[in-house]
Each structure stands twice: as structure tokens, then as C-alpha cells.
Design a protein around this motif. Structure first.
Motif, PDB file in Angstrom:
ATOM      1  N   MET A   1      39.463  58.466  48.922  1.00 40.92           N
ATOM      2  CA  MET A   1      40.849  58.748  48.617  1.00 40.92           C
ATOM      3  C   MET A   1      41.428  57.600  47.792  1.00 40.92           C
ATOM      4  O   MET A   1      41.153  56.444  48.026  1.00 40.92           O
ATOM      5  CB  MET A   1      41.637  58.918  49.905  1.00 40.92           C
ATOM      6  N   ARG A   2      42.251  57.958  46.832  1.00 38.28           N
ATOM      7  CA  ARG A   2      42.849  56.993  45.910  1.00 38.28           C
ATOM      8  C   ARG A   2      44.042  56.295  46.574  1.00 38.28           C
ATOM      9  O   ARG A   2      44.894  56.956  47.167  1.00 38.28           O
ATOM     10  CB  ARG A   2      43.301  57.769  44.682  1.00 38.28           C
ATOM     11  N   HIS A   3      44.098  54.956  46.472  1.00 38.62           N
ATOM     12  CA  HIS A   3      45.198  54.177  47.024  1.00 38.62           C
ATOM     13  C   HIS A   3      45.698  53.203  45.968  1.00 38.62           C
ATOM     14  O   HIS A   3      44.909  52.678  45.181  1.00 38.62           O
ATOM     15  CB  HIS A   3      44.752  53.373  48.247  1.00 38.62           C
ATOM     16  N   ILE A   4      46.997  52.945  45.972  1.00 39.30           N
ATOM     17  CA  ILE A   4      47.592  51.953  45.091  1.00 39.30           C
ATOM     18  C   ILE A   4      48.259  50.902  45.973  1.00 39.30           C
ATOM     19  O   ILE A   4      49.201  51.207  46.711  1.00 39.30           O
ATOM     20  CB  ILE A   4      48.604  52.586  44.128  1.00 39.30           C
ATOM     21  N   LEU A   5      47.733  49.668  45.903  1.00 36.27           N
ATOM     22  CA  LEU A   5      48.285  48.563  46.684  1.00 36.27           C
ATOM     23  C   LEU A   5      49.149  47.709  45.775  1.00 36.27           C
ATOM     24  O   LEU A   5      48.749  47.360  44.665  1.00 36.27           O
ATOM     25  CB  LEU A   5      47.166  47.712  47.273  1.00 36.27           C
ATOM     26  N   SER A   6      50.324  47.362  46.253  1.00 31.79           N
ATOM     27  CA  SER A   6      51.207  46.460  45.538  1.00 31.79           C
ATOM     28  C   SER A   6      51.254  45.168  46.335  1.00 31.79           C
ATOM     29  O   SER A   6      51.564  45.168  47.525  1.00 31.79           O
ATOM     30  CB  SER A   6      52.599  47.094  45.412  1.00 31.79           C
ATOM     31  N   VAL A   7      50.931  44.056  45.677  1.00 31.52           N
ATOM     32  CA  VAL A   7      50.778  42.767  46.363  1.00 31.52           C
ATOM     33  C   VAL A   7      51.699  41.737  45.711  1.00 31.52           C
ATOM     34  O   VAL A   7      51.622  41.509  44.510  1.00 31.52           O
ATOM     35  CB  VAL A   7      49.318  42.276  46.267  1.00 31.52           C
ATOM     36  N   LEU A   8      52.564  41.138  46.517  1.00 31.98           N
ATOM     37  CA  LEU A   8      53.360  39.993  46.060  1.00 31.98           C
ATOM     38  C   LEU A   8      52.608  38.737  46.449  1.00 31.98           C
ATOM     39  O   LEU A   8      52.180  38.600  47.597  1.00 31.98           O
ATOM     40  CB  LEU A   8      54.722  39.960  46.742  1.00 31.98           C
ATOM     41  N   LEU A   9      52.422  37.822  45.492  1.00 31.62           N
ATOM     42  CA  LEU A   9      51.721  36.588  45.817  1.00 31.62           C
ATOM     43  C   LEU A   9      52.291  35.438  45.013  1.00 31.62           C
ATOM     44  O   LEU A   9      53.006  35.642  44.026  1.00 31.62           O
ATOM     45  CB  LEU A   9      50.214  36.720  45.613  1.00 31.62           C
ATOM     46  N   GLU A  10      51.972  34.232  45.475  1.00 32.16           N
ATOM     47  CA  GLU A  10      52.442  33.036  44.788  1.00 32.16           C
ATOM     48  C   GLU A  10      51.924  33.042  43.361  1.00 32.16           C
ATOM     49  O   GLU A  10      50.770  33.391  43.116  1.00 32.16           O
ATOM     50  CB  GLU A  10      51.939  31.774  45.519  1.00 32.16           C
ATOM     51  N   ASN A  11      52.782  32.652  42.424  1.00 32.22           N
ATOM     52  CA  ASN A  11      52.377  32.557  41.024  1.00 32.22           C
ATOM     53  C   ASN A  11      51.740  31.186  40.833  1.00 32.22           C
ATOM     54  O   ASN A  11      52.373  30.254  40.349  1.00 32.22           O
ATOM     55  CB  ASN A  11      53.602  32.738  40.127  1.00 32.22           C
ATOM     56  N   ALA A  12      50.490  31.065  41.270  1.00 31.68           N
ATOM     57  CA  ALA A  12      49.799  29.782  41.273  1.00 31.68           C
ATOM     58  C   ALA A  12      48.377  29.949  40.749  1.00 31.68           C
ATOM     59  O   ALA A  12      47.788  31.029  40.884  1.00 31.68           O
ATOM     60  CB  ALA A  12      49.762  29.233  42.699  1.00 31.68           C
ATOM     61  N   PRO A  13      47.816  28.870  40.174  1.00 36.56           N
ATOM     62  CA  PRO A  13      46.432  28.961  39.681  1.00 36.56           C
ATOM     63  C   PRO A  13      45.471  29.353  40.798  1.00 36.56           C
ATOM     64  O   PRO A  13      45.551  28.833  41.913  1.00 36.56           O
ATOM     65  CB  PRO A  13      46.142  27.541  39.182  1.00 36.56           C
ATOM     66  N   GLY A  14      44.595  30.280  40.512  1.00 36.54           N
ATOM     67  CA  GLY A  14      43.578  30.694  41.467  1.00 36.54           C
ATOM     68  C   GLY A  14      43.983  31.800  42.412  1.00 36.54           C
ATOM     69  O   GLY A  14      43.126  32.364  43.097  1.00 36.54           O
ATOM     70  N   ALA A  15      45.276  32.129  42.483  1.00 37.30           N
ATOM     71  CA  ALA A  15      45.732  33.162  43.429  1.00 37.30           C
ATOM     72  C   ALA A  15      45.102  34.513  43.103  1.00 37.30           C
ATOM     73  O   ALA A  15      44.609  35.214  43.995  1.00 37.30           O
ATOM     74  CB  ALA A  15      47.256  33.250  43.417  1.00 37.30           C
ATOM     75  N   LEU A  16      45.110  34.877  41.825  1.00 38.07           N
ATOM     76  CA  LEU A  16      44.521  36.161  41.430  1.00 38.07           C
ATOM     77  C   LEU A  16      43.022  36.186  41.733  1.00 38.07           C
ATOM     78  O   LEU A  16      42.513  37.177  42.239  1.00 38.07           O
ATOM     79  CB  LEU A  16      44.771  36.422  39.938  1.00 38.07           C
ATOM     80  N   VAL A  74      51.907  46.149  50.202  1.00 39.18           N
ATOM     81  CA  VAL A  74      52.391  47.495  50.496  1.00 39.18           C
ATOM     82  C   VAL A  74      51.420  48.494  49.884  1.00 39.18           C
ATOM     83  O   VAL A  74      51.000  48.328  48.739  1.00 39.18           O
ATOM     84  CB  VAL A  74      53.808  47.716  49.915  1.00 39.18           C
ATOM     85  N   ASN A  75      51.082  49.519  50.642  1.00 34.71           N
ATOM     86  CA  ASN A  75      50.292  50.620  50.105  1.00 34.71           C
ATOM     87  C   ASN A  75      51.276  51.657  49.575  1.00 34.71           C
ATOM     88  O   ASN A  75      51.900  52.390  50.344  1.00 34.71           O
ATOM     89  CB  ASN A  75      49.397  51.218  51.195  1.00 34.71           C
ATOM     90  N   LEU A  76      51.432  51.703  48.267  1.00 36.59           N
ATOM     91  CA  LEU A  76      52.428  52.603  47.668  1.00 36.59           C
ATOM     92  C   LEU A  76      52.129  54.072  47.958  1.00 36.59           C
ATOM     93  O   LEU A  76      53.046  54.885  48.024  1.00 36.59           O
ATOM     94  CB  LEU A  76      52.493  52.394  46.150  1.00 36.59           C
ATOM     95  N   THR A  77      50.861  54.418  48.120  1.00 33.97           N
ATOM     96  CA  THR A  77      50.504  55.824  48.309  1.00 33.97           C
ATOM     97  C   THR A  77      50.843  56.353  49.703  1.00 33.97           C
ATOM     98  O   THR A  77      50.656  57.524  49.968  1.00 33.97           O
ATOM     99  CB  THR A  77      49.002  56.031  48.016  1.00 33.97           C
TER     100      THR A  77
END
Length: 163
Positions: A1-16, A74-77
Motif C-alpha cells: 500500500m502506498r504511503h506518504i510520510l511528512s517529516v519535520l526535521l532540523e535543517n542541519a548537515p547530515g539530517a537528510l 505524520v502519515n499524510l495518507t
């Protein structure tokens, strides 16, 4: 099943890379990934589209919440949401094809953003099914190149992902 996750994270090197590494280490596939700073320059928002069962997505969400850089997931779906994707597509357009491509672009509410005597570059936004329908409507041999951004999404109405 298809899921879309929205993630808020620190805007810092290496976070992604830590978020992507989590998916990779557990063998979860990322179908699309978009990331950009939010209105708060200390935070970035990642939108991840992935496939998996509800149990698997729950596990991914738990793992994401344990990462130091992640503020909220948050799981938008799971509720109503709006999703869009941007595609730039370069198509061959000579002779009669030019009018047909223009007509299709109008039907799909796209925009021709670059024109040469043989090629149109078209910008199209919408959900994935709209973009795929446009590609399917074109003559496959006319498609020279496509670039897609991946899904971005936001919850409907008062459903807000914010700190």
C-alpha cells in the motif's frame, strides 16, 4: 500500500542522510523524496512516498521518531490530504505533432515553457495519476526526456504539521 510520510526535521548537515540511511538499513524503499526548508529556517520538511503494509509503516514512523534530528512525523495518507508533483517533459514537436502536443498540454492544464523549432518543453503539475495519464497520452517515441520532482503533500483543512 502506498504511503506518504511528512517529516519535520532540523535543517542541519547530515539530517537528510540519517533519514535516508534509516530506510536503507531496514530495507525499505523510497519511491519519491522531496525536501526543502520550511517557513522556519531551522526546520526542513521531507516528503517521502513509500510502499508497505500499515504495520511496516508504523515501524518506520517509530524509527524516524527516534532519530535526533526528527521533530515530527505524520502519515499524510491516514487522512485527507493534497498531493502534487511537478514534471518537466521534453517532447519532439514537428509538423502536425506541434498542434497535437499543444492541445494535450491545454487539456492537462500544462504550460509550454521552452520552444525550439523541433522541441517543446512542458511543465505539468498534479497528482501522479494525472502526470502518468499525460505521459500515456503522448506518443512514446516523441518523449525525449522527463524530470519529475517526486510527491509533495499537505494535510487538508486544519490538519497542520508544525512545531
Amino acid at each position: 500500500m502506498r504511503h506518504i510520510l511528512s517529516v519535520l526535521l532540523e535543517n542541519a548537515p547530515g539530517a537528510l542522510s540519517r533519514v535516508v540511511g534509516l530506510f536503507s538499513a531496514r530495507g525499505y524503499n523510497i519511491e519519491t523524496l522531496t525536501v526543502a526548508p520550511t517557513e522556519d529556517q531551522t526546520l526542513s520538511r521531507i516528503t517521502i512516498m513509500t510502499d508497505g503494509s500499515d504495520d511496516r509503516i508504523e515501524q518506520v514512523t517509530k524509527h524516524l521518531n527516534r532519530l535526533v534530528d526528527v521533530v515530527k512525523v505524520v502519515n499524510l495518507t491516514e487522512a485527507d490530504y493534497v498531493e502534487r508533483e511537478l514534471m518537466l517533459i521534453k517532447v519532439r514537436a514537428v509538423g502536425k505533432e506541434r498542434e497535437e502536443v499543444m492541445r494535450l498540454t491545454d487539456i492537462f492544464r500544462g504550460h509550454i515553457v521552452d520552444v525550439t523549432d523541433k522541441i517543446y518543453t512542458i511543465e505539468l503539475t498534479g497528482n501522479q495519476s494525472k502526470i502518468q495519464a499525460f505521459i500515456n497520452a503522448l506518443d512514446r517515441s516523441a518523449i525525449l526526456e522527463t524530470v519529475r520532482t517526486g510527491v509533495s503533500g499537505i494535510g487538508r483543512a486544519d490538519r497542520i504539521l508544525k512545531v
